[in-house]
Design an enzyme around this catalytic site. Sequence first.
Site, PDB file in Angstrom:
ATOM      1  N   ARG A 109      34.369  25.822   3.021  1.00 33.35           N
ATOM      2  CA  ARG A 109      34.215  27.201   3.532  1.00 33.35           C
ATOM      3  C   ARG A 109      34.586  27.157   4.996  1.00 33.35           C
ATOM      4  O   ARG A 109      33.972  26.422   5.779  1.00 33.35           O
ATOM      5  CB  ARG A 109      32.780  27.700   3.348  1.00 33.35           C
ATOM      6  CG  ARG A 109      32.493  28.961   4.145  1.00 33.35           C
ATOM      7  CD  ARG A 109      31.210  29.652   3.770  1.00 33.35           C
ATOM      8  NE  ARG A 109      31.331  30.317   2.492  1.00 33.35           N
ATOM      9  CZ  ARG A 109      30.472  31.250   2.045  1.00 33.35           C
ATOM     10  NH1 ARG A 109      29.439  31.616   2.789  1.00 33.35           N
ATOM     11  NH2 ARG A 109      30.658  31.824   0.877  1.00 33.35           N
ATOM     12  N   HIS A 136      38.257  35.055  -0.960  1.00 34.97           N
ATOM     13  CA  HIS A 136      37.028  34.481  -1.542  1.00 34.97           C
ATOM     14  C   HIS A 136      37.193  34.462  -3.074  1.00 34.97           C
ATOM     15  O   HIS A 136      36.505  35.165  -3.801  1.00 34.97           O
ATOM     16  CB  HIS A 136      35.841  35.345  -1.131  1.00 34.97           C
ATOM     17  CG  HIS A 136      34.502  34.686  -1.308  1.00 34.97           C
ATOM     18  ND1 HIS A 136      34.349  33.391  -1.757  1.00 34.97           N
ATOM     19  CD2 HIS A 136      33.238  35.163  -1.089  1.00 34.97           C
ATOM     20  CE1 HIS A 136      33.044  33.102  -1.800  1.00 34.97           C
ATOM     21  NE2 HIS A 136      32.357  34.153  -1.404  1.00 34.97           N
ATOM     22  N   GLN A 139      34.182  33.996  -5.608  1.00 36.47           N
ATOM     23  CA  GLN A 139      33.343  35.186  -5.767  1.00 36.47           C
ATOM     24  C   GLN A 139      33.916  36.109  -6.838  1.00 36.47           C
ATOM     25  O   GLN A 139      33.196  36.647  -7.675  1.00 36.47           O
ATOM     26  CB  GLN A 139      33.263  35.934  -4.421  1.00 36.47           C
ATOM     27  CG  GLN A 139      32.448  37.209  -4.491  1.00 36.47           C
ATOM     28  CD  GLN A 139      30.979  36.928  -4.768  1.00 36.47           C
ATOM     29  OE1 GLN A 139      30.381  36.113  -4.093  1.00 36.47           O
ATOM     30  NE2 GLN A 139      30.409  37.586  -5.776  1.00 36.47           N
ATOM     31  N   ASP A 227      30.875  45.443   0.424  1.00 38.39           N
ATOM     32  CA  ASP A 227      30.489  44.190   1.081  1.00 38.39           C
ATOM     33  C   ASP A 227      30.080  44.555   2.501  1.00 38.39           C
ATOM     34  O   ASP A 227      30.274  45.694   2.951  1.00 38.39           O
ATOM     35  CB  ASP A 227      31.694  43.219   1.060  1.00 38.39           C
ATOM     36  CG  ASP A 227      31.391  41.845   1.650  1.00 38.39           C
ATOM     37  OD1 ASP A 227      30.197  41.498   1.772  1.00 38.39           O
ATOM     38  OD2 ASP A 227      32.348  41.125   2.003  1.00 38.39           O
ATOM     39  N   CYS A 266      28.869  41.157  -3.340  1.00 44.21           N
ATOM     40  CA  CYS A 266      28.861  39.679  -3.357  1.00 44.21           C
ATOM     41  C   CYS A 266      27.605  39.102  -2.733  1.00 44.21           C
ATOM     42  O   CYS A 266      27.249  37.958  -3.025  1.00 44.21           O
ATOM     43  CB  CYS A 266      30.098  39.142  -2.655  1.00 44.21           C
ATOM     44  SG  CYS A 266      30.173  39.544  -0.895  1.00 44.21           S
ATOM     45  N   ARG A 294      28.018  33.170 -10.152  1.00 49.40           N
ATOM     46  CA  ARG A 294      28.706  32.229  -9.269  1.00 49.40           C
ATOM     47  C   ARG A 294      28.592  30.817  -9.848  1.00 49.40           C
ATOM     48  O   ARG A 294      29.555  30.043  -9.835  1.00 49.40           O
ATOM     49  CB  ARG A 294      28.092  32.264  -7.855  1.00 49.40           C
ATOM     50  CG  ARG A 294      28.343  33.532  -7.075  1.00 49.40           C
ATOM     51  CD  ARG A 294      29.807  33.726  -6.755  1.00 49.40           C
ATOM     52  NE  ARG A 294      30.360  32.618  -6.004  1.00 49.40           N
ATOM     53  CZ  ARG A 294      30.256  32.453  -4.682  1.00 49.40           C
ATOM     54  NH1 ARG A 294      29.609  33.350  -3.961  1.00 49.40           N
ATOM     55  NH2 ARG A 294      30.808  31.401  -4.078  1.00 49.40           N
TER      56      ARG A 294
HETATM   57  N1  NVA Z   1      32.980  39.267   3.774  1.00 46.58           N
HETATM   58  C1  NVA Z   1      31.824  38.425   3.901  1.00 46.58           C
HETATM   59  C2  NVA Z   1      31.530  37.755   2.597  1.00 46.58           C
HETATM   60  C3  NVA Z   1      30.295  36.888   2.615  1.00 46.58           C
HETATM   61  C4  NVA Z   1      30.055  36.191   1.307  1.00 46.58           C
HETATM   62  C5  NVA Z   1      32.040  37.414   5.005  1.00 46.58           C
HETATM   63  O1  NVA Z   1      33.132  36.838   5.084  1.00 46.58           O
HETATM   64  O2  NVA Z   1      31.114  37.206   5.794  1.00 46.58           O
HETATM   65  N1   CP Z   2      28.605  35.671  -1.794  1.00 54.19           N
HETATM   66  C1   CP Z   2      28.563  34.514  -1.120  1.00 54.19           C
HETATM   67  O1   CP Z   2      29.559  33.814  -0.980  1.00 54.19           O
HETATM   68  O2   CP Z   2      27.333  34.182  -0.639  1.00 54.19           O
HETATM   69  P1   CP Z   2      27.007  33.019   0.394  1.00 54.19           P
HETATM   70  O3   CP Z   2      27.620  33.419   1.721  1.00 54.19           O
HETATM   71  O4   CP Z   2      25.506  32.999   0.451  1.00 54.19           O
HETATM   72  O5   CP Z   2      27.594  31.734  -0.091  1.00 54.19           O
END
Ligand code: NVA
Ligand code: CP
Length: 309
Positions: A109, A136, A139, A227, A266, A294
Amino acid sequence: MTIRHFLDLSDAGPAAIAAMLNDAAARKKARAALPKGMVDPDAPLAGRTLAMIFEKNSTRTRVSFDMAMRQLGGTTIVMDAGSMQLGRGETVADTARVLSRMVDAIMIRTDDHAKIVEMARHATVPVINGLTDASHPCQIMADMQTVIERRGSLAGSKWAWLGDGNNVLHSIVEAGALMGFEVVAACPEGYDPDADVIGSAVNQGGKVRIERDPVKAVEGADIVVTDTWISMGQSHAEQKLAAMMPYQVTTGLMARAKPGATFLHCLPAHRGEEVVDAVIDGPQSAIWDEAENRLHAQKSVLLWSFGLL
Ligand code: NVA
Ligand code: CP
């Protein structure tokens, strides 16, 4: 043999995605009565180790990949980039080369998508995208599994996105083009998704468009999805929050979608910003199944990456 990296959904393509979604549903059903920590009877990843690198916070991605590996009979090493040499300047390429000598797959990540591309270029084991600023895909595997559970199929469904044109939306747009569902993105001006992502979906025959009017966007929608308005790594901006406010998912907006439309998010949610409590906790919300999926969807992503699907 080519290494099966899962950087975006297009790395797998429609046939493999369909196979993964079928496998995820079958494995979920088959182990419904088992304790969560018990290994699936076939233990297909026995002896395999996944290294996970987090350059950003995570709850779901971290726990679901860890549990996925355990249920498949494998093990994990979980690392925060800040405590790795990566966090003090060792290159992504060298990290990829070293980890490839020690583990069987890498999940990362990160922020800049170019980093995961670089990791995949130098890794000799599969690399999986656990979220970048651009996409992502894991997801959306879980989102598609959830929609199939609710509606029976993806093809022909209409998904309305409300809010920021972000990484999660990019993967939904990509999924729509690959799997044959329509995506209408209602974003305020200045917060559109990446034009290249939209262009590439359209070129593949995807049914996708941007709509400024949130009510028009949700009309006829089977799925309403949103989101956070401020993604990880973005600075908190009052101006952005104000621009997003008309795109908040309210009960009024849900009432304009198809009767029985499903609400997805998500998570983590910012209740009272992108969605109100009455919707996220309401009868149309599928968010807890979506979060659970997930785990199931990623087991299939892992199996695909290891060439076992
Ligand atoms: N769009 C959000 C998704 C988190 C799972 C982010 O990148 O923070
Ligand atoms: N939706 C998602 O990716 O959650 P986290 O940021 O908790 O991994």
